[in-house]
Scaffold this active site. Structure first.
Site, PDB file in Angstrom:
ATOM      1  N   ASP A   1       0.859  -1.188   0.000  1.00 22.74           N
ATOM      2  CA  ASP A   1       0.000   0.000   0.000  1.00 22.74           C
ATOM      3  C   ASP A   1       0.892   1.234   0.000  1.00 22.74           C
ATOM      4  OD1 ASP A   1       0.952   0.190   2.568  1.00 22.74           O
ATOM      5  OD2 ASP A   1      -0.981  -0.081   3.545  1.00 22.74           O
ATOM      6  N   SER A   2       0.290   2.401  -0.056  1.00 21.20           N
ATOM      7  CA  SER A   2       1.077   3.629  -0.207  1.00 21.20           C
ATOM      8  C   SER A   2       1.525   4.214   1.119  1.00 21.20           C
ATOM      9  CB  SER A   2       0.234   4.673  -0.927  1.00 21.20           C
ATOM     10  OG  SER A   2      -0.825   5.088  -0.064  1.00 21.20           O
ATOM     11  N   GLY A   3       0.950   3.727   2.197  1.00 26.51           N
ATOM     12  CA  GLY A   3       1.257   4.269   3.517  1.00 26.51           C
ATOM     13  C   GLY A   3       0.256   5.325   3.971  1.00 26.51           C
TER      14      GLY A   3
ATOM     15  N   PHE B   1      -3.073   5.483   4.178  1.00 23.78           N
ATOM     16  CA  PHE B   1      -4.181   5.089   5.058  1.00 23.78           C
ATOM     17  C   PHE B   1      -3.697   4.951   6.499  1.00 23.78           C
ATOM     18  CE2 PHE B   1      -6.803   1.834   7.126  1.00 23.78           C
ATOM     19  CZ  PHE B   1      -8.053   2.412   6.993  1.00 23.78           C
TER      20      PHE B   1
ATOM     21  N   GLN C   1     -11.572   7.181  -5.799  1.00 23.88           N
ATOM     22  CA  GLN C   1     -12.186   7.689  -4.576  1.00 23.88           C
ATOM     23  C   GLN C   1     -13.488   8.392  -4.949  1.00 23.88           C
ATOM     24  OE1 GLN C   1     -11.441   7.094  -1.505  1.00 23.88           O
ATOM     25  NE2 GLN C   1      -9.324   6.360  -1.501  1.00 23.88           N
TER      26      GLN C   1
ATOM     27  N   GLY D   1     -11.878   3.796  -0.209  1.00 23.12           N
ATOM     28  CA  GLY D   1     -12.875   4.571   0.519  1.00 23.12           C
ATOM     29  C   GLY D   1     -14.185   3.855   0.757  1.00 23.12           C
TER      30      GLY D   1
ATOM     31  N   ASP E   1      -8.035  -7.516  -0.061  1.00 19.77           N
ATOM     32  CA  ASP E   1      -7.159  -7.721   1.089  1.00 19.77           C
ATOM     33  C   ASP E   1      -7.948  -7.313   2.314  1.00 19.77           C
ATOM     34  OD1 ASP E   1      -6.807  -4.664   0.782  1.00 19.77           O
ATOM     35  OD2 ASP E   1      -5.841  -5.126   2.687  1.00 19.77           O
TER      36      ASP E   1
ATOM     37  N   CYS F   1     -12.791 -28.554   5.282  1.00 20.30           N
ATOM     38  CA  CYS F   1     -11.497 -27.875   5.079  1.00 20.30           C
ATOM     39  C   CYS F   1     -10.347 -28.871   5.130  1.00 20.30           C
ATOM     40  CB  CYS F   1     -11.309 -26.810   6.159  1.00 20.30           C
ATOM     41  SG  CYS F   1      -9.777 -25.877   5.983  1.00 20.30           S
TER      42      CYS F   1
ATOM     43  N   CYS G   1      -7.107 -27.952   5.655  1.00 20.83           N
ATOM     44  CA  CYS G   1      -5.918 -27.382   6.299  1.00 20.83           C
ATOM     45  C   CYS G   1      -5.465 -28.245   7.475  1.00 20.83           C
ATOM     46  CB  CYS G   1      -6.165 -25.933   6.731  1.00 20.83           C
ATOM     47  SG  CYS G   1      -6.896 -25.740   8.374  1.00 20.83           S
TER      48      CYS G   1
ATOM     49  N   CYS H   1      -7.665 -28.312  10.581  1.00 20.08           N
ATOM     50  CA  CYS H   1      -8.909 -29.084  10.502  1.00 20.08           C
ATOM     51  C   CYS H   1      -8.689 -30.590  10.331  1.00 20.08           C
ATOM     52  CB  CYS H   1      -9.773 -28.562   9.353  1.00 20.08           C
ATOM     53  SG  CYS H   1     -10.352 -26.877   9.652  1.00 20.08           S
TER      54      CYS H   1
ATOM     55  N   HIS I   1      -6.152 -21.657   9.438  1.00 20.07           N
ATOM     56  CA  HIS I   1      -7.465 -22.095   8.941  1.00 20.07           C
ATOM     57  C   HIS I   1      -8.208 -20.963   8.236  1.00 20.07           C
ATOM     58  CE1 HIS I   1     -11.447 -23.510   8.412  1.00 20.07           C
ATOM     59  NE2 HIS I   1     -11.839 -22.396   9.000  1.00 20.07           N
TER      60      HIS I   1
HETATM   61 ZN   LIG Z   1      -9.225 -25.524   8.127  1.00 22.62          ZN
END
Ligand SMILES: [Zn+2]
Length: 372
Positions: free
Chosen positions: A91-93, A95, A188, A215, A265, A303, A305, A308, A334
């Site tokens: 990111d640009s910093g 925020f 924006q 925004g 994100d 799941c 992972c 799990c 998870h």
């Molecule tokens: Zn999981």
């Protein structure tokens, strides 16, 4: 030339694509795990890879203060430093300056502030933000913008958006083009359609490699956010990736993909994981809840992972009650796996032309589970 984006299929407004970068390919839609200070909290780089993540995010504000962008560059760049050879978006910093730094002063040149760590003075301009992201070796660089506060009047949102537009031009001029690297502009304009139109039109003239929608998810609510997405995604070039910043819940992601967003994100899966909250195919669970004390079932049957397949809800409950660090580690693993599988499922469904049915199936699973 910069990186390329291929649109593989569309289903309604939903899109499945492939981003080709200097650091590897990213199938979209995709979720970027947040690696704030050169680490996805509670995760080794191998664990991040095991979730299916293809791209992670780094934060300019945190890294410029500690260990500093110049030091990251001397250490070989952010990819090498954090053992993540794959694509990284920074990111640009802007925020975080506005949300974390002290004694902020914003003017036409940029923003002056004091570090929340040691009080040292800094001046972040569009040019300096581009230089920092270059030093970090970001695959995708974001322009410096001002995230318009919410609520804001039409006049306030307009003035803020126009400052961001002037900074976007300066950011574009300062960006160093490299093979397989790219820069995103940020639309924006708050919750005002005419301002979003003006912002998108001005940014398109600068011909960025991708476009972010900024925004939103700042308190306006999901319905209004979806309304602004309906308007904004139509204003963006079809052949460029679109990134909705800082969003969101699994339901937000499904709805935004349906409206033509490709990238996301959010700190939600990692932050929730550290506070015992799990996103699952059966809804949201709080593993501190006493009802899990003797529950020998896996956290999420669906799941694959390590959390799990190898552990029980009762064990996770115990880890959080005992404040063991393995609890946050397993739930972060998870949650990130869940977000990745949600986006992989979305991509497969778009390719198959059955995205609506996929969303209906996923939402039915959440409803049946009965969240706690
Ligand atoms: Zn999981």
């Amino acid at each position: 030339m910069s990186f390329s984006f291929e649109l593989a299929a569309t289903d309604g407004a939903a899109r499945a694509g492939m981003l080709h970068t200097a650091h590897g390919d990213v199938p979209t839609p995709t979720f970027m795990a947040v690696g704030t200070a050169g680490t996805v909290k509670a995760m080794t780089a191998d664990a991040v890879r095991a979730t299916g993540a293809k791209i992670v995010l780094g934060n300019t504000y945190h890294l410029m203060l500690r260990p500093t962008a110049e030091r990251v560059a001397r250490l070989g760049g952010l990819h090498k430093m954090m053992d993540w050879p794959g694509p990284i978006l920074t990111d640009s910093g802007g925020f975080q300056v506005m949300s974390l730094a002290k004694l902020r002063k914003l003017d036409e040149t940029g923003v002056t502030f004091r570090s929340h760590l040691d009080g040292s003075a800094h001046h972040l301009t569009p040019e300096r933000s581009m230089e920092i992201q270059y030093l970090l070796d970001a695959t995708i660089t974001m322009v410096l913008d001002e995230c318009t506060k919410f609520p804001a009047t039409h006049d306030e949102a307009g003035a803020s958006m126009r400052l961001s537009t002037r900074w976007a031009k300066r950011s574009r001029d300062a960006f160093v083009e490299r093979e397989g690297y790219g820069q995103f502009g940020i639309v924006q304009g708050g919750v005002y359609e005419d301002l979003r139109r003006e912002s998108a039109a001005a940014l398109r003239e600068l011909n960025f490699e991708g476009y972010a929608i900024g925004g939103l998810a700042v308190g306006e609510g999901q319905e209004m956010m979806f309304g602004m997405l309906d308007i904004t995604t139509k204003l963006l070039p079809v052949q460029k990736p679109r990134y909705l910043m800082g969003v969101g819940t699994p339901d937000d992601l499904l709805g935004a993909v349906a409206r033509g967003v490709d990238m996301f994100d959010c700190v939600m899966p990692t932050r929730a994981g550290r506070t015992a909250r799990a996103f699952t195919s059966r809804g949201i669970f709080n593993l501190r809840n006493a009802r899990f004390i003797d529950d020998g079932a896996p956290l999420d049957e669906a799941c694959t992972c390590l959390c799990c397949t190898r552990h029980t809800r009762a064990y996770l409950h115990h880890l959080f009650r005992a404040e063991e660090m393995l609890g946050p580690m397993l739930l972060t693993l998870h949650n990130l796996t869940y977000y990745q599988s949600l986006m992989q499922g979305a991509r497969a469904a778009i390719l198959a032309g059955e995205y609506d049915a996929y969303c209906a199936r996923v939402r039915a699973g959440w409803a049946e589970g009965g969240s706690t």
